[in-house]
Design a protein around this motif. Sequence first.
Motif, PDB file in Angstrom:
ATOM      1  N   SER A  89       0.863  -1.179   0.000  1.00 37.68           N
ATOM      2  CA  SER A  89       0.000   0.000   0.000  1.00 37.68           C
ATOM      3  C   SER A  89       0.902   1.233   0.000  1.00 37.68           C
ATOM      4  O   SER A  89       1.793   1.362   0.824  1.00 37.68           O
ATOM      5  N   MET A  90       0.629   2.144  -0.952  1.00 39.36           N
ATOM      6  CA  MET A  90       1.528   3.297  -1.148  1.00 39.36           C
ATOM      7  C   MET A  90       1.157   4.483  -0.261  1.00 39.36           C
ATOM      8  O   MET A  90       1.712   5.566  -0.398  1.00 39.36           O
ATOM      9  N   GLU A  91       0.249   4.285   0.682  1.00 44.43           N
ATOM     10  CA  GLU A  91      -0.338   5.422   1.411  1.00 44.43           C
ATOM     11  C   GLU A  91       0.657   6.260   2.210  1.00 44.43           C
ATOM     12  O   GLU A  91       0.430   7.439   2.457  1.00 44.43           O
ATOM     13  N   CYS A 138      -7.943   9.246  -4.658  1.00 46.07           N
ATOM     14  CA  CYS A 138      -7.022   8.549  -5.569  1.00 46.07           C
ATOM     15  C   CYS A 138      -5.636   9.166  -5.450  1.00 46.07           C
ATOM     16  O   CYS A 138      -5.477  10.305  -5.057  1.00 46.07           O
ATOM     17  N   GLN A 139      -4.618   8.358  -5.759  1.00 44.81           N
ATOM     18  CA  GLN A 139      -3.225   8.802  -5.617  1.00 44.81           C
ATOM     19  C   GLN A 139      -2.614   9.011  -7.003  1.00 44.81           C
ATOM     20  O   GLN A 139      -2.991   8.328  -7.956  1.00 44.81           O
ATOM     21  N   ILE A 140      -1.620   9.874  -7.038  1.00 37.54           N
ATOM     22  CA  ILE A 140      -1.000  10.163  -8.336  1.00 37.54           C
ATOM     23  C   ILE A 140      -0.375   8.892  -8.933  1.00 37.54           C
ATOM     24  O   ILE A 140      -0.430   8.674 -10.148  1.00 37.54           O
ATOM     25  N   GLY A 141       0.155   8.005  -8.078  1.00 36.67           N
ATOM     26  CA  GLY A 141       0.721   6.738  -8.576  1.00 36.67           C
ATOM     27  C   GLY A 141      -0.352   5.861  -9.210  1.00 36.67           C
ATOM     28  O   GLY A 141      -0.119   5.209 -10.235  1.00 36.67           O
ATOM     29  N   GLY A 142      -1.550   5.855  -8.598  1.00 41.27           N
ATOM     30  CA  GLY A 142      -2.683   5.111  -9.168  1.00 41.27           C
ATOM     31  C   GLY A 142      -3.129   5.753 -10.473  1.00 41.27           C
ATOM     32  O   GLY A 142      -3.431   5.071 -11.454  1.00 41.27           O
ATOM     33  N   ASN A 143      -3.141   7.095 -10.500  1.00 38.00           N
ATOM     34  CA  ASN A 143      -3.534   7.802 -11.728  1.00 38.00           C
ATOM     35  C   ASN A 143      -2.565   7.489 -12.867  1.00 38.00           C
ATOM     36  O   ASN A 143      -2.976   7.288 -14.010  1.00 38.00           O
TER      37      ASN A 143
END
Length: 464
Positions: A89-91, A138-143
Amino acid sequence: MSDALLIALREHVGQDNLLWGASIDERYKTDWSRAVSNEPLVVVRPKSTEQVSATLRLCHAHRHPVTVQGGMTGLVGGSQTNPGDVVISMEFLQGVQEIDTAASTLTVWAGTPLQRVQEAAQAQGLYFAVDLGARGSCQIGGNISTNAGGNRVIRYGMLREQVLGLEVVLADGTVLTNLNKMLKDNAGYDLKQLFIGSEGTLGVVTRAVLRLHPLPTETLTALCAVPDDEAVLGVLSRVRQQAGPSLLAFEVMWPDFYAFMTHRVAGIRSPLAELDRDSLVILMEFAADQSGLDSARLEHMLEQAAHAGLLTDAAIAQSGAQAESFWRIRDSVSEFPILLSPYTSFDVSLPIQTIGSFVKQLKPELVEQFPNVESLFFGHIGDSNLHIVVHVPGDRASFPKNKIDEVVYTLVKQFEGSVSAEHGIGTRKKPWLGYSRSPEEIALMKTIKAALDPHQILNRGKVI
Ligand SMILES: Cc1cc2nc3c(=O)[nH]c(=O)nc-3n(C[C@H](O)[C@H](O)[C@H](O)COP(=O)(O)OP(=O)(O)OC[C@H]3O[C@@H](n4cnc5c(N)ncnc54)[C@H](O)[C@@H]3O)c2cc1C
């Protein structure tokens, strides 16, 4: 085997960065698509690229599958866990590292929420050009990993167009750092493109250099009724020619969608006169600062379109609040689960000239199969992107999702469209990938996957 991996992870990544057993919250088990909820072995929450690398190196050595999770807002099951997976998880890997105003770039950790990226750019009078409803989560990595689209693609392109540099960790733990800020860089293969839109199957994005644009400070918003789908294309080519780069958004709502929003959703009213049965409604947004359009020019443009028979009615928002109320008609999709359950939704692309005929053919085909069906059509038509919502009354257990998928995707294939415009493939659209990609293309995807992830540990069973 799992015990040995857990011990090694504790040693190399640190106990504080791991969750296992009862400490694993439900939110790590499935994403927004709520596809399936499975128990992972462990959730790793790295705080550095080195910790991502150590996690992958160990999982690669143990041949242990890994699911990568961003903000969990994906709509195709891409970050949903398989039983016993190691979840990364990148949180905790978040924060804006640098804004370079001369280069107009922003360097950011992958776990940063999109909204924080937008706000950081705005604080410097600059603009990050991708925006979507899930911006707060949403996260920039997911985007990046889904090559996200959103409302302003017609002006700025998709996320791919906003990425100048990337840092990525490969399945075996190798770190590729290329935090390039230059617009021009043709030195060999453009490797970053492999990781943009490949939904975490080829590597884990840890940092990115994003391209920023001048901030559009003022905008003009217009809502227009047009007699039919051919008029939509006429209006689109006119505004493209006349407004040029000032055109920021071009959204289209088919009659049933517009009627649903303006008659059935509480608090939404149509600012347009009663529409004919076949009328479609276009929502357009324009930049209106020094380099953009002013309201007199917009009015003139719309009058000309009306004289040409392309528009039957139009309203230009007179305030920010009114512009927001226009957007609410287009964006109140969170009402579907409340008012239209059970339903299923689609995100497809079609050659723009054929979108009208596609809708005209799909609607009766759905009625033929499901006599009480309700189908609503809308989308970012300036980008060839159509969204479809299909409701068949009855209980959730007997909802014919697979049959509806078959009808819709078969027609998409016939029209040479794409089964995924902006949401990706994940697990939910995997059976349909072959409707938009040839066997040769899928074979090449598998060759690339095998080269970068020989033990198939990353997001196993997803996309291909
Ligand atoms: C209300 C709402 C509105 C939306 N509107 C839009 C829209 O307009 N346009 C659009 O394109 N999408 C839209 N989406 C879909 C979704 O928000 C996007 O797909 C978004 O880009 C996913 O980001 P995320 O951080 O939530 O990723 P997640 O859902 O966590 O993951 C998505 C995929 O990316 C992978 N991944 C995540 N982080 C990384 C990383 N750092 N490295 C490698 N792989 C990674 C995951 O494994 C998974 O396969 C919407 C979703 C919602 C809920």
